[in-house]
Motif scaffolding. Structure first.
Motif, PDB file in Angstrom:
ATOM      1  N   ARG A  97       0.909  -1.052  -0.024  1.00 26.08           N
ATOM      2  CA  ARG A  97       0.070   0.135  -0.060  1.00 26.08           C
ATOM      3  C   ARG A  97       0.786   1.264   0.010  1.00 26.08           C
ATOM      4  NH1 ARG A  97      -4.912   1.747   0.108  1.00 26.08           N
ATOM      5  NH2 ARG A  97      -5.543   3.378   1.293  1.00 26.08           N
ATOM      6  N   ARG A  98       1.854   1.224   0.803  1.00 24.64           N
ATOM      7  CA  ARG A  98       2.690   2.356   0.898  1.00 24.64           C
ATOM      8  C   ARG A  98       3.374   2.683  -0.647  1.00 24.64           C
ATOM      9  NH1 ARG A  98       6.120   1.165   6.296  1.00 24.64           N
ATOM     10  NH2 ARG A  98       4.694   2.048   7.775  1.00 24.64           N
ATOM     11  N   VAL A  99       3.791   1.385  -1.237  1.00 26.21           N
ATOM     12  CA  VAL A  99       4.433   1.635  -2.550  1.00 26.21           C
ATOM     13  C   VAL A  99       3.638   2.283  -3.544  1.00 26.21           C
ATOM     14  CG1 VAL A  99       5.417   0.263  -4.431  1.00 26.21           C
ATOM     15  CG2 VAL A  99       6.411   0.078  -2.263  1.00 26.21           C
ATOM     16  N   ASP A 100       2.214   1.623  -3.408  1.00 30.18           N
ATOM     17  CA  ASP A 100       1.112   1.928  -4.380  1.00 30.18           C
ATOM     18  C   ASP A 100       0.707   3.437  -4.261  1.00 30.18           C
ATOM     19  OD1 ASP A 100      -0.739   1.588  -6.585  1.00 30.18           O
ATOM     20  OD2 ASP A 100      -2.052   0.290  -5.319  1.00 30.18           O
ATOM     21  N   LEU A 101       0.364   3.780  -3.147  1.00 25.48           N
ATOM     22  CA  LEU A 101      -0.062   5.338  -2.853  1.00 25.48           C
ATOM     23  C   LEU A 101       1.028   6.248  -3.252  1.00 25.48           C
ATOM     24  CD1 LEU A 101      -2.596   4.711   0.107  1.00 25.48           C
ATOM     25  CD2 LEU A 101      -3.210   5.015  -2.293  1.00 25.48           C
ATOM     26  N   ASN A 102       2.113   5.997  -2.629  1.00 29.06           N
ATOM     27  CA  ASN A 102       3.119   6.819  -2.601  1.00 29.06           C
ATOM     28  C   ASN A 102       4.043   7.206  -3.608  1.00 29.06           C
ATOM     29  OD1 ASN A 102       2.271   8.050   0.075  1.00 29.06           O
ATOM     30  ND2 ASN A 102       3.072   6.209   0.921  1.00 29.06           N
ATOM     31  N   ALA A 108       2.503   7.354 -11.972  1.00 33.82           N
ATOM     32  CA  ALA A 108       1.527   7.143 -13.172  1.00 33.82           C
ATOM     33  C   ALA A 108       0.776   8.311 -13.546  1.00 33.82           C
ATOM     34  CB  ALA A 108       0.609   6.195 -12.702  1.00 33.82           C
ATOM     35  N   ASN A 109       0.479   9.203 -12.620  1.00 35.01           N
ATOM     36  CA  ASN A 109      -0.303  10.482 -12.989  1.00 35.01           C
ATOM     37  C   ASN A 109       0.600  11.475 -13.420  1.00 35.01           C
ATOM     38  OD1 ASN A 109      -3.054   9.556 -12.600  1.00 35.01           O
ATOM     39  ND2 ASN A 109      -2.696   9.533 -10.597  1.00 35.01           N
ATOM     40  N   GLY A 110       2.016  11.617 -13.034  1.00 37.29           N
ATOM     41  CA  GLY A 110       2.780  12.535 -13.558  1.00 37.29           C
ATOM     42  C   GLY A 110       3.066  12.205 -15.107  1.00 37.29           C
ATOM     43  N   GLY A 133       4.685  18.326  -9.940  1.00 39.57           N
ATOM     44  CA  GLY A 133       4.367  18.062  -8.618  1.00 39.57           C
ATOM     45  C   GLY A 133       4.031  16.686  -8.288  1.00 39.57           C
ATOM     46  N   LEU A 134       3.508  15.900  -9.001  1.00 41.82           N
ATOM     47  CA  LEU A 134       3.292  14.412  -8.905  1.00 41.82           C
ATOM     48  C   LEU A 134       4.522  13.735  -8.906  1.00 41.82           C
ATOM     49  CD1 LEU A 134      -0.182  14.153 -10.677  1.00 41.82           C
ATOM     50  CD2 LEU A 134       0.351  13.559  -8.280  1.00 41.82           C
ATOM     51  N   LYS A 135       5.527  14.007 -10.156  1.00 41.96           N
ATOM     52  CA  LYS A 135       6.508  13.363 -10.109  1.00 41.96           C
ATOM     53  C   LYS A 135       7.740  13.503  -8.980  1.00 41.96           C
ATOM     54  CE  LYS A 135       6.457  14.014 -15.390  1.00 41.96           C
ATOM     55  NZ  LYS A 135       6.947  14.607 -16.661  1.00 41.96           N
ATOM     56  N   ALA A 139       9.307  10.835  -6.948  1.00 40.28           N
ATOM     57  CA  ALA A 139      10.951  10.738  -6.565  1.00 40.28           C
ATOM     58  C   ALA A 139      11.181  11.100  -5.012  1.00 40.28           C
ATOM     59  CB  ALA A 139      11.579  11.880  -7.360  1.00 40.28           C
ATOM     60  N   ASN A 140      10.575  11.818  -4.352  1.00 36.88           N
ATOM     61  CA  ASN A 140      10.731  12.004  -3.100  1.00 36.88           C
ATOM     62  C   ASN A 140      10.632  10.828  -2.207  1.00 36.88           C
ATOM     63  OD1 ASN A 140       9.317  12.665  -0.024  1.00 36.88           O
ATOM     64  ND2 ASN A 140      11.050  14.285  -0.594  1.00 36.88           N
ATOM     65  N   ARG A 141       9.326  10.079  -2.569  1.00 39.29           N
ATOM     66  CA  ARG A 141       9.003   8.739  -1.725  1.00 39.29           C
ATOM     67  C   ARG A 141      10.082   7.758  -1.942  1.00 39.29           C
ATOM     68  NH1 ARG A 141       7.538   9.808   2.483  1.00 39.29           N
ATOM     69  NH2 ARG A 141       8.825  11.500   2.041  1.00 39.29           N
ATOM     70  N   ILE A 142      10.672   7.828  -3.403  1.00 39.76           N
ATOM     71  CA  ILE A 142      11.552   6.591  -3.490  1.00 39.76           C
ATOM     72  C   ILE A 142      12.738   6.885  -2.846  1.00 39.76           C
ATOM     73  CG2 ILE A 142      13.177   5.758  -5.346  1.00 39.76           C
ATOM     74  CD1 ILE A 142      11.046   6.223  -7.572  1.00 39.76           C
ATOM     75  N   LYS A 143      13.081   8.165  -2.620  1.00 44.52           N
ATOM     76  CA  LYS A 143      14.309   8.485  -1.952  1.00 44.52           C
ATOM     77  C   LYS A 143      14.113   8.441  -0.337  1.00 44.52           C
ATOM     78  CE  LYS A 143      17.363  12.559  -0.451  1.00 44.52           C
ATOM     79  NZ  LYS A 143      17.693  13.839  -0.772  1.00 44.52           N
ATOM     80  N   TRP A 144      12.864   8.337   0.201  1.00 44.32           N
ATOM     81  CA  TRP A 144      12.586   7.989   1.541  1.00 44.32           C
ATOM     82  C   TRP A 144      12.614   6.661   1.648  1.00 44.32           C
ATOM     83  CZ3 TRP A 144       8.551   4.620   3.044  1.00 44.32           C
ATOM     84  CH2 TRP A 144       8.191   4.686   4.489  1.00 44.32           C
ATOM     85  N   LEU A 145      12.275   5.659   0.668  1.00 42.29           N
ATOM     86  CA  LEU A 145      12.229   4.345   0.826  1.00 42.29           C
ATOM     87  C   LEU A 145      13.579   3.965   0.669  1.00 42.29           C
ATOM     88  CD1 LEU A 145      10.920   1.437   0.908  1.00 42.29           C
ATOM     89  CD2 LEU A 145      10.484   1.653  -1.530  1.00 42.29           C
ATOM     90  N   ASP A 146      14.560   4.547  -0.147  1.00 44.16           N
ATOM     91  CA  ASP A 146      15.943   4.354  -0.240  1.00 44.16           C
ATOM     92  C   ASP A 146      16.693   4.151   1.398  1.00 44.16           C
ATOM     93  OD1 ASP A 146      18.686   4.007  -1.807  1.00 44.16           O
ATOM     94  OD2 ASP A 146      19.204   5.571  -0.362  1.00 44.16           O
TER      95      ASP A 146
END
Length: 204
Positions: A97-102, A108-110, A133-135, A139-146
């Motif tokens: 769910r975290r990956v899908d939503l964030n 996808a919408n970006g 903004g969506l992009k 990118a920010n959430r990928i950095k967080w997951l990193d």
């Protein structure tokens, strides 16, 4: 059963899930470029007109990748790609769910509201001004997951390869192809991505 399949990351996730579990289901391709997913035949399968869709033996249809994959896991529990205990299943669902939503949704919408605007503007509501903004959010959430994977885990759920990994891999791989490349400074995600890319199921 029959899987209504198409191009795109979401059907790929289901194919990858099936490949990891060794499940063979007949497939029928729906042509998204021609808009077959918006025609009456497919809207009877999924009124949202999205892909993929799974026709069950009873004649009912399932859509939404998480629902399809959870159904397949219940029908074919081994090897477990969500979890074999309540704790494992809850952990996988949390991360999926975290990956899908964030990540997946804003990425996808970006793309839909940006590079693919001309394709999607006659099919769904679009907000071109939101694309940058969506992009940025994805990118920010990928950095967080990193940062979350800095503890040396091999996969999102530790040493278990799960649906959460498949979802993230297919969407990051898609982003690489549509103007949202993975920032190579995310060293943990880059290493994870290469680890997943070596699995035979990515070719499904």
């Amino acid at each position: 059963m029959k899987l209504y399949d198409s191009i795109g990351p979401n059907p790929r996730i289901v194919r990858m899930f099936m490949a990891e579990k060794g499940i063979e289901i007949p497939k029928e391709t729906v042509d998204l470029r021609k808009g077959e997913n918006r025609e009456e035949a497919h809207l009877k399968r999924n009124p949202h007109g999205q892909m993929p869709a799974l026709e069950l033996d009873c004649g009912n249809y399932l859509s939404e990748i998480t629902a399809i994959c959870e159904y397949l896991e219940e029908k074919h529990p081994s090897p477990a790609m969500i979890g074999s205990t309540p704790e494992e299943r809850a952990e996988c669902r949390m991360w999926t769910r975290r990956v899908d939503l964030n990540i997946a949704e804003p990425l996808a919408n970006g793309y839909r509201f940006g590079e693919a605007l001309k394709f999607f503007e006659k099919r769904i509501p679009v907000a071109p001004e939101a694309s940058p903004g969506l992009k940025m959010i994805a990118a920010n959430r990928i950095k967080w997951l990193d940062s979350q994977m800095a503890d040396g885990r091999n996969y999102i759920c530790g040493n278990r390869f799960t649906l959460a990994d498949m979802l993230l891999y297919c969407w990051i791989d898609f982003g690489n192809q549509v103007g949202q490349p993975l920032d190579q400074s995310n060293a943990n995600i880059v290493a994870w991505f290469n680890r997943v890319a070596a699995r035979p199921s990515v070719k499904a």
